[in-house]
Design an enzyme around this catalytic site. Structure first.
Site: not given
Length: 371
Positions: A36, A337, A340
């Protein structure tokens, strides 16, 4: 989509102006594998879409754009610096789409180790089975559409940059509930082997220039700080980061660098760069005000988008849920968050790679500044 997918768009070259044939771009294509930290839409293709008012993508794109941040990622800034468009996600490719400028195979939640490893060892299964080896399979599948013969491929790959990672953060997260920070070291050999095998596979496919990132100082990540939740003052450094978990990452990165050096000796015709994500990111936590972030030591390790708690992280409430809030200015903080970073942090990290000292050996000189 899980909030703790751990480290788990479209500009065109017109934006940069025309580059003449007399001054060709240093890289004519970029291909990326990872999780991610660099996924630009692959996981988004297979999950329910974020609502249009989601805070993801809000800073730059003004809407969700397949990225788990408020804006651009490191890979986006690198592409911009080299005059290339944002990399299209592999799963979003259309039938006749031109992929001669690169493709992104990264998938949020992906692991270095194959999915079966986690089942076999009885630990939490990752959020996805799209591991590094699966992504390599995707690359092999589309390779014939990029170049038809060995001669064509050799010529094309001489002008292409391949990024293998960052990947491995999700492997660690899956084991956090089962192993203490010392026992996590048992994961390092198989993780490094998986990444090494991926590099070897790409070299066998004809790739001659690769970048391999290490991992971030996870002891400074608000999600990890929340999960570990240590009450021992001595577990933290002066910046509020978990010493043991950062030391573990230093060990992992050291083993990865050793494996890269071995590969360099075996394949002297291939340029293999190490991206020092650890020190590149750690400096932001140590002197945040120098890079435009808040100097408040408590705020700098909190998530911008979250739901209360010491670090503004609740493992059961994902960013964008009704119970969450977003900080007034994401450009002033590092953590986005809980898992990240913000676009502002990724921008500084990208600058440290493209323009700074956190690559060994250096990338080709970029034609554009990261601004």
């Amino acid at each position: 989509m899980k909030i703790f997918i751990f480290f788990s768009i479209t500009l065109t070259c017109v934006f940069f102006g025309n580059v003449s044939n007399a001054n060709p771009l240093p890289y004519e294509a970029i291909f990326n594998f990872g999780d991610s930290i660099s996924d630009t839409g692959d996981a988004d293709k297979t999950h329910p879409p974020f609502p249009s008012n989601s805070p993801y993508g809000s800073t730059y794109f003004k809407h969700p754009a397949g990225r788990l941040s408020d804006g651009r990622l490191i890979i986006d800034f690198i592409a911009e610096a080299y005059g290339l468009p944002f990399l299209p996600a592999y799963l979003n490719l259309t039938k006749d789409q031109d992929i001669k400028k690169g493709v992104n195979f990264a998938f949020a939640g992906a692991t270095a180790l194959d999915f079966e490893y986690f089942i076999r060892n009885g630990v939490d299964k990752p959020a996805t089975d799209k591991s590094l080896s699966i992504q390599l399979g995707w690359f092999k599948k589309i390779k014939p559409t990029i170049c038809k013969s060995k001669k064509d491929c050799d010529g094309f790959f001489k002008k292409s940059l391949f990024l293998v990672g960052e990947i491995g953060g999700n492997d660690v997260i899956a084991h956090l509930s089962y192993r203490n920070v010392t026992e996590l070291r048992e994961l390092v050999p198989p993780m490094v082997e998986a990444i090494t095998n991926a590099i070897i596979t790409l070299i066998e496919e004809g790739v001659v220039e690769l970048a391999v990132p290490g991992n971030f100082p996870i002891g400074c990540i608000s999600g990890v700080l929340t999960l570990v939740n240590s009450t021992q003052k001595d577990d933290y450094d002066q910046f509020g980061c978990l010493i043991g978990y950062n030391t573990f990452i230093e060990y992992y990165n050291g083993q990865l660098k050793h494996a890269i050096e071995t590969l360099r000796q075996k394949h002297p015709q291939v340029k293999i760069m190490y991206f020092d994500y650890y020190n590149d990111a750690k400096r932001l936590f140590q002197t945040p005000q120098q890079y435009g972030f808040t100097s408040d030591k408590n705020e700098i390790i909190k998530a911008c988008c979250g739901a209360s708690g010491t670090y503004n992280v609740n493992v059961n409430i994902a960013c964008g849920s009704p119970a969450t809030t977003v900080c007034p200015d994401p450009s002033k903080v590092i953590n986005w968050d809980g898992a990240h970073f913000t676009e502002a942090a990724y921008k500084q990290i990208a600058k440290g790679l493209v323009e700074g000292p956190f690559v060994n050996p250096s990338l080709e000189l970029p034609p554009f500044k990261i601004a």
